[in-house]
Design an enzyme around this catalytic site. Structure first.
Site: not given
Ligand SMILES: NC(=O)N[C@@H](CC(=O)O)C(=O)O
Length: 428
Positions: A230, A90, A150, A59, A56, A303, A177, A307
């Site tokens: 998760h 996503n 997800d 990228l 998970h 996960d 998810h 960002h």
């Molecule tokens: N795990 C997260 O908090 N973020 C994930 C996607 C999601 O919301 O699960 C993301 O792609 O940023």
């Protein structure tokens, strides 16, 4: 010179042994190995594990190269001891066609740091309305077997049923998810005492648990395989335990952050702690650890959700959800599971390498450290203690919840099919 002799490594935490790599393969494991002309790595009692496999990872390429690319994400993975990652769908565009999954797969091949296995979206555009081209993605060069929306829940029971039926034909799996959307509208954090005190919209445990309960029953009904992303609550653990005792073909993952952090941290209003699913309570954390130890939860998955700082360095409500995790996962597992006595290193190998590869039907990874196997390996200095410094991350993003926190363990070397991707803690 294609031979490498790793001398005196605690293979899976056992007695020190030597491991001889010839080209892409482990040639021998034993004591007192001699290899003329081999490059020698003195392991000095470091722990040697099979290359880690992450089921998970986000990228972000294509579309959000400002937060991560396949190259930087796989560099982060190698730094964390991974030799293979599954890339979530996503992206922009969404990985819901053979074309997009093949693009990600090809970028992974070019990166050279870590194998990339794309995950395909379950529904077109992650919109939950219409099944994506699951068969075409499976038949593509990327050979997709794991499908997930997800970031979003496949909340329509009929769509979920159809997806489970469809993937059954080729031994695929739907990774859910679990988040009932109506129960989490406007949710900002775990629903509980802290959310009440802070006046932030709560995300109840039942929003996760109700979807898991439905989906294990659907998997049973269809005779197909479901994986739950998760897990974050003690109640989710109970449902998975019940489903497994009933013989339902379900597997589950937990993230490192849900093994360590709680919703108390949200009192800081620091959006670095904002994540989906949200950080829960101490009781949940302890239940997740116990479930990972007893096998109810099958694997650790990062996960890894990079960002850019403008999406995280803002007020809590406006901030994006997610944390980077590839470069700290093994350290968090060492602290929460190994140093607490809940798991030994072979238990870690099972949950961070063998089993994720099996769930994702990935060949050539998650193999024992023994002669004849591909030389996908990671060497860990488990005696190391140090503060996490995101400035040193290979990831393009820095949104770690562990900045300044002391964590144990450090990956010193990673080998992908016998080629070093990390040497002395630095990218090769
Ligand atoms: N795990 C997260 O908090 N973020 C994930 C996607 C999601 O919301 O699960 C993301 O792609 O940023």
């Amino acid at each position: 010179m294609s031979k490498i002799l790793i001398r005196g490594a605690k293979v899976l935490g056992g007695e020190p042994q030597d491991v001889l790599i010839d080209g892409e393969t482990i040639e021998a494991v034993g004591t007192g190995l001699i290899a003329e002309g081999a490059q020698v790595i003195e392991a000095d009692g470091k722990v040697l594990l099979p290359g880690l496999v992450d089921l998970h990872t986000h990228l972000r390429e294509p579309g959000r190269e400002d937060s991560e690319t396949v190259l930087t994400g796989t560099q982060a993975a190698a730094s964390g001891g991974y030799t293979a990652v599954f890339a979530m769908a996503n992206t922009f565009p969404v990985a819901d066609t053979a074309g997009v999954v093949e693009q990600v797969w090809r970028l992974g091949k070019e990166s050279g740091y870590c194998d990339v296995q794309p995950i395909g979206a379950v529904t077109v555009g992650l919109e939950g309305k219409q099944l994506a081209e699951l068969g075409a993605m499976h038949d593509s060069a990327a050979q997709v077997t794991v499908f997930s929306d997800d970031g979003k829940c496949v909340d329509d029971a009929v769509i979920m049923r159809r997806a489970l039926e469809y993937v059954k034909a080729f031994g695929g799996v739907v990774a859910q998810h679990a988040q009932e959307p109506r129960l989490t509208e406007g949710a900002q954090m775990n629903e509980g005492i802290v959310s009440a005190e802070l006046g932030l919209g709560g995300w109840p445990a039942v929003a996760e648990e109700s979807v898991i309960a439905r989906d294990v029953l659907l998997a049973e009904h269809v005779g197909s395989r479901v994986h739950i992303c998760h897990l974050s609550t003690a109640g989710s653990v109970e449902i998975i335990r019940w489903a497994k005792s009933r013989g339902i073909d379900v597997t589950a993952e937990v993230t490192p952050h849900h093994l360590l952090l709680t919703d108390e941290l949200v009192r800081s209003y620091n959006p670095v702690y904002k994540v989906n699913p949200p950080l829960r309570t101490e009781a949940d954390v302890l239940a997740l650890r116990e479930a990972l130890a007893d096998g109810t939860i099958d694997i650790v998955a990062t996960d890894h959700a990079p960002h850019p700082h403008e999406d995280k360095d803002c007020e809590w409500a406006a901030a994006a959800m997610g944390m980077v995790g590839l470069e700290t996962a093994l350290s968090v597992v060492q602290q929460t599971m190994v140093e607490t006595g809940l798991l030994d290193w072979s238990g870690v190998a099972e949950r961070m390498s063998y089993k994720p590869a099996r769930i994702g039907s990935l060949t050539g990874h998650g193999r024992p450290v023994s002669a004849g196997e591909p030389a996908n390996l990671t060497l860990v200095d488990t005696a190391y203690r140090g503060e996490v410094d995101p400035a040193g991350f290979a990831s393009r993003s820095r949104n770690t919840p562990y900045e300044g926190r002391e964590l144990p363990g450090r990956v010193t070397h990673t080998w992908l099919r016998g080629r070093a991707t990390v040497v002395d803690g630095k990218l090769a």
